[in-house]
Scaffold this motif. Structure first.
Motif, PDB file in Angstrom:
ATOM      1  N   UNK A 111      45.809  40.115  81.603  1.00 43.48           N
ATOM      2  CA  UNK A 111      46.566  41.130  80.875  1.00 43.48           C
ATOM      3  C   UNK A 111      48.072  40.911  81.025  1.00 43.48           C
ATOM      4  N   UNK A 112      48.505  40.480  82.205  1.00 41.68           N
ATOM      5  CA  UNK A 112      49.926  40.248  82.430  1.00 41.68           C
ATOM      6  C   UNK A 112      50.445  39.101  81.563  1.00 41.68           C
ATOM      7  N   UNK A 113      49.716  37.985  81.521  1.00 40.12           N
ATOM      8  CA  UNK A 113      50.168  36.857  80.718  1.00 40.12           C
ATOM      9  C   UNK A 113      50.128  37.195  79.227  1.00 40.12           C
ATOM     10  N   UNK A 114      49.137  37.959  78.805  1.00 38.68           N
ATOM     11  CA  UNK A 114      49.052  38.361  77.398  1.00 38.68           C
ATOM     12  C   UNK A 114      50.290  39.162  76.995  1.00 38.68           C
ATOM     13  N   UNK A 115      50.801  39.985  77.908  1.00 42.38           N
ATOM     14  CA  UNK A 115      51.996  40.773  77.624  1.00 42.38           C
ATOM     15  C   UNK A 115      53.245  39.902  77.553  1.00 42.38           C
ATOM     16  N   UNK A 116      53.266  38.821  78.323  1.00 45.20           N
ATOM     17  CA  UNK A 116      54.443  37.960  78.375  1.00 45.20           C
ATOM     18  C   UNK A 116      54.533  37.002  77.195  1.00 45.20           C
ATOM     19  N   UNK A 117      53.391  36.586  76.664  1.00 43.12           N
ATOM     20  CA  UNK A 117      53.386  35.614  75.576  1.00 43.12           C
ATOM     21  C   UNK A 117      53.919  36.237  74.287  1.00 43.12           C
ATOM     22  N   UNK A 118      54.710  35.471  73.557  1.00 38.19           N
ATOM     23  CA  UNK A 118      55.267  35.964  72.302  1.00 38.19           C
ATOM     24  C   UNK A 118      54.201  36.054  71.215  1.00 38.19           C
ATOM     25  N   UNK A 119      53.250  35.114  71.239  1.00 37.38           N
ATOM     26  CA  UNK A 119      52.196  35.107  70.207  1.00 37.38           C
ATOM     27  C   UNK A 119      50.839  34.851  70.855  1.00 37.38           C
ATOM     28  N   UNK A 120      50.315  35.822  71.622  1.00 35.15           N
ATOM     29  CA  UNK A 120      49.035  35.594  72.310  1.00 35.15           C
ATOM     30  C   UNK A 120      47.879  35.354  71.353  1.00 35.15           C
ATOM     31  N   UNK A 121      48.032  35.776  70.105  1.00 35.11           N
ATOM     32  CA  UNK A 121      46.950  35.583  69.131  1.00 35.11           C
ATOM     33  C   UNK A 121      46.743  34.109  68.790  1.00 35.11           C
ATOM     34  N   UNK A 122      47.685  33.257  69.167  1.00 36.78           N
ATOM     35  CA  UNK A 122      47.521  31.821  68.948  1.00 36.78           C
ATOM     36  C   UNK A 122      46.566  31.192  69.957  1.00 36.78           C
ATOM     37  N   UNK A 123      46.179  31.972  70.969  1.00 34.57           N
ATOM     38  CA  UNK A 123      45.273  31.478  72.021  1.00 34.57           C
ATOM     39  C   UNK A 123      43.889  32.079  71.847  1.00 34.57           C
ATOM     40  N   UNK A 124      42.905  31.439  72.457  1.00 30.89           N
ATOM     41  CA  UNK A 124      41.560  32.013  72.486  1.00 30.89           C
ATOM     42  C   UNK A 124      41.625  33.373  73.171  1.00 30.89           C
ATOM     43  N   UNK A 125      40.882  34.327  72.646  1.00 32.70           N
ATOM     44  CA  UNK A 125      40.972  35.700  73.131  1.00 32.70           C
ATOM     45  C   UNK A 125      39.884  36.076  74.125  1.00 32.70           C
ATOM     46  N   UNK A 126      38.892  35.214  74.298  1.00 34.34           N
ATOM     47  CA  UNK A 126      37.791  35.581  75.199  1.00 34.34           C
ATOM     48  C   UNK A 126      37.474  34.498  76.223  1.00 34.34           C
ATOM     49  N   UNK A 127      38.252  33.422  76.232  1.00 36.03           N
ATOM     50  CA  UNK A 127      37.986  32.304  77.130  1.00 36.03           C
ATOM     51  C   UNK A 127      39.261  31.943  77.877  1.00 36.03           C
ATOM     52  N   UNK A 128      39.178  31.885  79.217  1.00 35.88           N
ATOM     53  CA  UNK A 128      40.347  31.628  80.047  1.00 35.88           C
ATOM     54  C   UNK A 128      39.949  30.694  81.183  1.00 35.88           C
ATOM     55  N   UNK A 129      40.947  30.154  81.848  1.00 30.13           N
ATOM     56  CA  UNK A 129      40.689  29.270  82.980  1.00 30.13           C
ATOM     57  C   UNK A 129      41.491  29.738  84.178  1.00 30.13           C
ATOM     58  N   UNK A 130      40.834  29.754  85.337  1.00 29.64           N
ATOM     59  CA  UNK A 130      41.501  30.018  86.602  1.00 29.64           C
ATOM     60  C   UNK A 130      41.591  28.696  87.349  1.00 29.64           C
ATOM     61  N   UNK A 131      42.807  28.296  87.720  1.00 29.32           N
ATOM     62  CA  UNK A 131      43.036  27.033  88.425  1.00 29.32           C
ATOM     63  C   UNK A 131      43.402  27.333  89.874  1.00 29.32           C
ATOM     64  N   UNK A 132      42.716  26.675  90.813  1.00 27.12           N
ATOM     65  CA  UNK A 132      42.989  26.858  92.234  1.00 27.12           C
ATOM     66  C   UNK A 132      43.531  25.575  92.838  1.00 27.12           C
ATOM     67  N   UNK A 133      44.689  25.658  93.518  1.00 31.97           N
ATOM     68  CA  UNK A 133      45.381  24.479  94.025  1.00 31.97           C
ATOM     69  C   UNK A 133      45.361  24.346  95.546  1.00 31.97           C
ATOM     70  N   UNK A 134      45.529  25.428  96.262  1.00 30.33           N
ATOM     71  CA  UNK A 134      45.777  25.325  97.689  1.00 30.33           C
ATOM     72  C   UNK A 134      44.696  25.995  98.515  1.00 30.33           C
TER      73      UNK A 134
END
Length: 273
Positions: free
Chosen positions: A233-256
């Motif tokens: 929800x936070x990233x969706x608010x920050x993006x200027x055009x979130x509708x350009x992205x998939x609306x139901x599929x996301x990725x969580x990346x773990x680094x450390x």
């Protein structure tokens, strides 16, 4: 378990609800024993790794099993060797990162709010899980990938740890909660991309993901259903055009290593093809 595709750009699997154990917990187990865990493993093949002292393998396995039971996850005896492999290959300098190109970024007061990145075509080892608990799915899927990384593959070699480990998740139509199924994915090391070793576990599939543009934002702390939905929800608010992205599929990346003081995760939005 269905052997479906898990591509970045829309052919990704569905994922999970809330649960009780995460990769964070399993990673923390070996760290508490005084050594780095899977995320801190050497990205190169160890040809002559020194064996652990007598009883060390059993001690590590018993520790994982004890903690796992407290989170409704069974760590089978066959995990003893993979746990040992990932524990003894603990150099942090040579962990291989998935290559990407930064296309642009948005900043505010010197803070990077998000980045737009291009990831190239690449092969990933993927496992789809659908347990009752979200974190159970992640945990059990990653244990299967651990076995693939640790010699249970057609080459019979330790492949080396790459980062980030990705978890592909999906939300319901209202984007209010995660669905039950997740896909956990491991980037095949660069030198093996052309001919990836084949998994002995038929539930793991090697997928070639197409070039993909993602919008990504960093966040710290554990990755669970609550934190993932918050970051979506936070990233969706920050993006200027979130509708350009998939609306139901996301990725969580773990680094450390999540036991570290400053844990490093990212949430990825996938730009529509």
């Amino acid at each position: 378990m269905q052997r479906e595709g898990c591509r970045m750009s829309g052919g990704v699997q569905e994922p999970a609800g809330a649960g009780m154990i995460t990769l964070d917990d399993l990673d923390n187990m070996t760290d508490e024993l005084g050594s780095d865990s899977a995320y801190n493993s050497n990205g190169s093949i160890e040809e002559e790794a020194e064996p652990m002292e007598d009883g060390e393998q059993d001690r590590l396995l018993n520790y994982w099993q004890t903690i796992g039971r407290g989170h409704q996850v069974e760590v089978p005896n066959e995990m003893a060797e993979p746990i040992q492999q990932l524990t003894r290959n603990n150099s942090t300098e040579e962990r291989q990162r998935v290559p990407f190109l930064v296309l642009s970024s948005k900043e505010k007061c010197g803070e990077v709010l998000y980045e737009k990145r291009q990831y190239g075509q690449a092969k990933w080892a993927c496992i789809k899980m659908q347990e009752e608990q979200y974190e159970q799915s992640i945990c059990l899927g990653f244990m299967k990938l651990m076995r693939y990384i640790c010699e249970q593959n057609s080459s019979g070699l330790y492949l080396g740890m790459t980062i980030p480990i990705l978890t592909v998740v999906r939300t319901d139509e209202s984007q209010s909660e995660l669905t039950r199924s997740v896909t956990v994915a491991y980037y095949v090391p660069n030198h093996l991309q052309e001919h990836p070793p084949q998994p002995t576990d038929q539930d793991i599939i090697i997928e070639e993901w197409p070039p993909t543009v993602v919008f990504t934002r960093s966040f710290g702390g554990p990755t669970n259903e609550e934190s993932i939905m918050r970051e979506i929800h936070l990233l969706a608010e920050l993006l200027e055009s979130p509708e350009l992205c998939l609306q139901d599929t996301f990725i969580v990346a773990g680094y450390t290593n999540p036991a570290a003081t400053n844990r490093q995760n990212e949430i990825w939005f996938l730009q529509r093809p």
